[in-house]
Every structure is written in structure tokens, then in C-alpha cells.
Write an enzyme that holds these catalytic residues in place. Structure first.
Site, PDB file in Angstrom:
ATOM      1  N   GLU A  23       2.641  -5.044  -0.399  1.00 53.66           N
ATOM      2  CA  GLU A  23       1.462  -4.959  -1.258  1.00 53.66           C
ATOM      3  C   GLU A  23       0.327  -4.382  -0.411  1.00 53.66           C
ATOM      4  OE1 GLU A  23       0.437  -8.899  -2.372  1.00 53.66           O
ATOM      5  OE2 GLU A  23       2.418  -9.378  -3.172  1.00 53.66           O
ATOM      6  N   ASP A  72      -9.258 -14.269  -2.050  1.00 55.01           N
ATOM      7  CA  ASP A  72      -8.912 -14.122  -0.638  1.00 55.01           C
ATOM      8  C   ASP A  72      -9.745 -15.023   0.262  1.00 55.01           C
ATOM      9  OD1 ASP A  72      -6.928 -12.110  -0.950  1.00 55.01           O
ATOM     10  OD2 ASP A  72      -8.533 -10.705  -1.448  1.00 55.01           O
TER      11      ASP A  72
END
EC number: 4.2.1.20
Length: 276
Positions: A58, A69
Site C-alpha cells: 500500500e 495514522d
């Protein structure tokens, strides 16, 4: 039933995950942001993790507000953004990584940059670059029709994220709209390495599988071979991001970082093969 996308690089992704299953193992899926530490360095890092044993990569599209994140990936994104990374660089990263390896490369991105760039433009250019599809962690399924229409036209997989908090009815709605695989977030929270992956992940995989025939791959928190083996015992794929990024961040120079991520990929690839 899940949306079926045939042809294009989505088929390569499906075939890769099926090949891992045929070997009676989980697939190893690595995440690295484009443009980190530089655009060229990011491409080299992806080649290194493929060389080490990753099945799928990815490529993160760096974003200024990455809500999913944790601090490690946020730091890498900040380095990439300060280096001037653009969507064209993300597409170049996909193109060169796929061309060099022949392996499936996805883009993981938040919705806002794609919305600004243009859905038709992005899907067309991603397909031309050899991309296998997109993971869209913040795009609600009920608002995804335009994206899915263009993605299917280009033979791109659309991977949605499910979480332990997702109710069964919601899981069915998400998996019916998705293609490629389902990204199961192992716990509530942001990305990052953790001591334990937790039991929530196994239960989420069980509940998700009840709604779909798509592979279910688990991410958030896996950082070492033992955890990879644990997750590989119940999931179709093991997704590792922060651990790779941290190896690059901690390295004194780029070449050392490349060796570090290649080594980690090898260790994790062994882990998914000796699953608990």
C-alpha cells in the site's frame, strides 16, 4: 455479495491473495508513504519490502490531517509533504514499483485529496500507472457511488475499512460495496506498533467473514514476526505499516533504512508462514 471487479490490476490483487491462500498462509501487505524519505527513496523502499517477501504494498498518499495514522506515519507524511510530494509523485511511485516487481500496488488515501484532484482523473491515472486499487479509510460507503463507478470502470479495487465498533448490519453494507479485500482495523485508535494485537481483531474477522467472501486482512498494531504469526492464524492478510516506517525513520542513512525494511519484510514473511 461483494462488488466484483474483474480485469485490470484488481485481478492481480485477487490472484495474489488467492495464491497465498492456496499456500495455506496469510498474505503480507506492507504500507509505506510516497515521497518518504524522498520520492526516489520511497520507490526504493517499496522495492526492498517486495524483495524481502511482501506480497502486496500500500502506497500512502501523504496528507496534512491523517486522522487514522499515529505519530510514526504522521512524521513520515510531514517529511514527504515538506519535500514537496504531489499526487503525480504518488502515481509515479505506483508506476515504478509495479513495473519493477510485477506485484500489486494499492494507494491508501484520505478522501479530500482525491475529491480535489478529481475522481475520474485519479482513477484513470492510477489504472494507467498499474495501480491495483485504493484503500479509502474515511470515505463513507453511502457516499462512495461516484468513486466506485469510476474505479470499476478502470478495473480498480475499492477497499473499505471496518472496525470493532461496526455493527453486523453495517459490516454487511460495507463489504457488499467493497472489492479486493476488507481492511479490518484490529482495534479502535490510530496506527502504530503495540505490545499486543488484541482479541478484538479475531472476533472482527469472524463477524466480517459472515458477510462476505472477500479476503479479510488485519492491520493496526502488527510490528514483529510473532504478532504476524498470531494474526495470520485467523486472517487472510497481515498489514504492517508503522513498523516499516519506523525502521526508515530510525536509520542513520537511506541505504541502512532500505536494508532494515528488507530484513523486516523477510522476518514478517516467515511469521505469516508459521502462523500460530
Amino acid at each position: 455479495m461483494s462488488a466484483e471487479v474483474t480485469g485490470g490490476q484488481a485481478q492481480l490483487l485477487a490472484d495474489t491473495l488467492a495464491a497465498a491462500k492456496a499456500e495455506d498462509r496469510a498474505a503480507l501487505i506492507a504500507y509505506l508513504p510516497a515521497g518518504f524519505p524522498t520520492v526516489d527513496g520511497g520507490i526504493a523502499a517499496i522495492k526492498a519490502v517486495f524483495d524481502g517477501g511482501a506480497d502486496v504494498v500500500e502506497v500512502g498518499l501523504p496528507h496534512s490531517d491523517p486522522v487514522l495514522d499515529g505519530p510514526v506515519i504522521q512524521t513520515a507524511d510531514d517529511i514527504a509533504l515538506r519535500g514537496g510530494v504531489r499526487i503525480a509523485d504518488v502515481l509515479r511511485t505506483v508506476r515504478e514499483a509495479h513495473a519493477a516487481t510485477g506485484r500489486p500496488v494499492l494507494v491508501m488515501t484520505y478522501w479530500n485529496p482525491l475529491d480535489r484532484y478529481g475522481v475520474e482523473r485519479f482513477t484513470t491515472e492510477l489504472a494507467e500507472a498499474g495501480g491495483a486499487g485504493c484503500i479509502l479509510p474515511d470515505l463513507p460507503v453511502q457516499e462512495s457511488a461516484l468513486w466506485r463507478e469510476h474505479a470499476e470502470k478502470q478495473g480498480l479495487a475499492t477497499v473499505f475499512v471496518v472496525a470493532p465498533s461496526s455493527k453486523d448490519e453495517r459490516l454487511a453494507e460495507i463489504t457488499a460495496a467493497g472489492s479486493g479485500f476488507v481492511y479490518a482495523a484490529s482495534l479502535m485508535g490510530v496506527t502504530g506498533t503495540r505490545e499486543s494485537v488484541g482479541t478484538q481483531a479475531q472476533e472482527l474477522v469472524r463477524r466480517t467473514r459472515a458477510t462476505t467472501e472477500l479476503p479479510v486482512c488485519v492491520g493496526l498494531g502488527v510490528s514483529n514476526p510473532a504478532q504476524a504469526a498470531e494474526v495470520a492464524g485467523f486472517a487472510d492478510g497481515v498489514i504492517v505499516g508503522s513498523a516499516f516506517v519506523k525502521r526508515m525513520l530510525d536509520a542513520p542513512d537511506e541505504q541502512t533504512g532500505l536494508e532494515a525494511v528488507r530484513t523486516l519484510a523477510g522476518e514478517l514473511a516467515e511469521g505469516v508462514r508459521r502462523r500460530a
